[in-house]
Design an enzyme around this catalytic site. Sequence first.
Site, mmCIF file in Angstrom:
data_model
loop_
_atom_site.group_PDB
_atom_site.id
_atom_site.type_symbol
_atom_site.label_atom_id
_atom_site.label_comp_id
_atom_site.label_asym_id
_atom_site.label_seq_id
_atom_site.Cartn_x
_atom_site.Cartn_y
_atom_site.Cartn_z
ATOM 1 N N HIS A 105 6.198 -5.250 2.609
ATOM 2 C CA HIS A 105 5.773 -5.528 4.243
ATOM 3 C C HIS A 105 4.870 -6.745 4.396
ATOM 4 O O HIS A 105 4.347 -6.810 5.610
ATOM 5 C CB HIS A 105 5.269 -4.341 4.650
ATOM 6 C CG HIS A 105 6.171 -3.304 4.763
ATOM 7 N ND1 HIS A 105 5.596 -1.677 4.973
ATOM 8 C CD2 HIS A 105 7.281 -3.034 4.723
ATOM 9 C CE1 HIS A 105 6.834 -0.788 5.039
ATOM 10 N NE2 HIS A 105 7.792 -1.876 4.772
ATOM 11 N N GLY A 171 0.862 7.893 -2.332
ATOM 12 C CA GLY A 171 0.031 7.582 -1.095
ATOM 13 C C GLY A 171 0.918 6.970 -0.105
ATOM 14 O O GLY A 171 0.452 6.272 0.733
ATOM 15 N N ALA A 215 -5.907 10.159 -4.571
ATOM 16 C CA ALA A 215 -5.386 8.961 -5.290
ATOM 17 C C ALA A 215 -6.319 8.448 -6.434
ATOM 18 O O ALA A 215 -5.960 8.461 -7.755
ATOM 19 C CB ALA A 215 -4.842 7.649 -4.680
#
Length: 231
Positions: A105, A171, A215
Amino acid sequence: MRIVVLTGAGISAESGVPTFRDAGGLWEGHRVEDVATPEAFERDPDTVQRFYDQRRHAVARAEPNPAHDALARLERELGDDLLVVTQNIDGLHEQAGSRRVLHMHGELLQALCARCGARSPVMADLLERPPCPTCGERMLRPDVVWFGELPYHLDEIDEALLACDEFAAIGTSGAVYPAAGFVMTAADWGAHTIELNLASSEIAPLFDEVRHGPASIVVPAWVDEVLAARA
Ligand code: APR
């Protein structure tokens, strides 16, 4: 053992970088359509530039957490047998020492010239309209993939998914394609798939294994297991 890891905003949450969906769907008070689309940039470039300048400042203050560190440790052991694909636009994987990272992204710290297409590190707020180092035009935009634009590196990612033995999603809510479909591609080609998340994502049922926890706890534990199994 070839591993592909997909990370989402959840891996940076404990570094103080807000996730998208935990912010109640608003990005720092903005509706996505108002800031993360080419139309928004066309309509109101200053709002878009200001939004990403603010996120760049916030991310600059963030530090990698033990989850980022664990993936860098895994790469030191696995080398080219590990590929990290991230939906995140922060640079925390690289700050933790990961080198093989694909930003599907884009990256907050990179600018893209809307005139000549050259990429360059962001050296000043883009709201100030700094000149492109290549063509000199003052048309730099964040090198971030907006809704409606094609994510980066999809061919390379597909190639890695078809060849991997293990696919781990860390995540990510599985709310946005094509990233949400990677688990199916990996599984179709025989990979073992695991989701590491605070809570089950929308696509948790597609994984062989799901582990819940922050995480910073579950990722180092998983990395320890992977490395122990190789020993
Ligand atoms: N540890 C592990 N997982 C966490 C933690 C944590 N401390 N905190 C939150 N999570 C998980 C949430 O349970 C959720 O599944 O992280 C995920 C965050 O989901 P999103 O906010 O949707 O982030 P992401 O999946 O990366 O979004 C994908 O959507 O908005 C677009 O382009 C944007 O890249 C983004 C994409």
